[in-house]
Design a protein around this motif. Structure first.
Motif: not given
Length: 336
Positions: A181-182, A225, A244, A249-250, A253, A272
């Motif tokens: 989990y970001v 991210g 995310c 963020l996604a 990543v 996301g």
């Protein structure tokens, strides 16, 4: 610059008649109205909004204060609010707090000085102190993308617990048993609610909280991210899926994994949150939890106008919670 008295003199009418043509044209005879409008056009008269504001005690401006106008999610909220404001004959002043409590306080002070008709705000101050101080000015405000902690204001938000459940439930149903989990700033309730939903989805699948590996971040942008993606690559064992806290963020990543030669979704699946326009256009189209951002902005503006126009004190604050929707694309699939 021509003034209202110049227009009245040119048209051969009183100042009050010119004012009626501008504010209540239906109350003026057509011939007189046409004469006044011709004088306005000839002289290039522009109404003094500041003078009108002093007389009325408020402006025709609605303020919108968000965390990050670089995030398309907040742009969509602004679009919804702006449409509603325009239909009501209002303009919208859009400001960006940058997730700073200090900048938020400064903008709220500016709104009070400008006597805006009301404020739509996504608070940066988790304590509520800035809004508590602002409330003394008796300018109505509506919380956007926030759950109201009291009955002191209206609020429009999305069920983020449900959103987290949708995201991780989708990954679990695809066979993933370890999910990163970001997250984002821990004082944002959306971050906590989405984590709660993720844990609920894992529990429903018979998995413990250890199945969720949190990679915290103090920002919610693409650069954060990419940093989270680099940390994900260093995990042993590495989770086979990532949820995310937002799409920016996604996307970060995704960039980090792509640069390292990690395949999405074959090696790592990504989901996301927000379903911004860029999500579908990513190199690997991004599965995301859609928030109805335009609707959120529109409903918040409607609630604000309802309160601002309440002359008899009948308005009652209420909290509206909208439902998220999972949009499945190529970035999520079963682990190998």
């Amino acid at each position: 610059m021509a003034g209202i008295k110049d227009v009245a003199r040119q048209a051969g009418v009183s100042v009050g008649t010119v004012s009626n043509v501008i504010n209540r044209p239906e109350a003026v005879l057509p011939d007189t109205r046409a004469r006044v409008l011709a004088a306005i056009e000839e002289l290039g008269y522009v109404r003094s909004e500041s003078a009108r504001q002093l007389r009325a005690g408020r402006s025709r401006i609605m303020a919108l204060l968000v965390l990050d106008m670089g995030n398309p999610f907040f742009v969509d909220i602004a679009r919804g609010a702006e449409r509603t404001a325009r239909e009501a004959g209002l303009g919208v002043m859009v400001c960006n707090s940058g997730q700073s409590q200090e900048e938020e306080a400064e903008y709220l002070g500016l709104f009070a000085e400008q006597r805006v008709c009301g404020v739509l705000v996504t608070p940066a101050d988790a304590t509520g102190g800035n809004l508590e101080a602002f409330a003394r000015h008796r300018i109505p405000y509506v919380l956007v993308d926030r759950v109201a902690a009291s009955t002191e204001s209206c609020a429009v938000s999305v069920d983020d617990v449900r959103g987290g459940t949708l995201a991780v439930g989708h990954l679990v149903s695809a066979g993933h048993r370890s999910v990163a989990y970001v997250s984002g700033p821990g004082d944002l309730h959306q971050i906590r609610d989405r984590r709660e939903g993720a844990l609920a989805a894992l529990a429903e699948a018979g998995l413990g909280p250890e199945a969720l590996v949190e990679i915290p971040s103090d920002r919610l942008d693409v650069a954060a991210g990419r940093d989270a993606g680099a940390r994900l690559l260093g995990l042993v064992p590495r989770p086979t899926a990532v949820f995310c806290a937002n799409d920016l963020l996604a996307l970060g990543v995704l960039q980090s994994l792509y640069a390292a030669g990690v395949r999405v979704p074959q090696d790592v699946a990504i989901v996301g949150y927000d379903d911004i326009e860029f999500a579908a256009a990513a190199a690997v189209p991004l599965t995301s939890v859609r928030q109805p951002a335009v609707v959120m902005g529109r409903m918040a503006a409607e609630l604000l106008l309802e309160e601002a126009d309440d002359a008899n004190g009948s308005h009652r604050h209420r909290s509206v919670v909208l439902q998220p929707e999972l949009v499945v694309r190529a970035s999520s699939a079963a682990p190998r």
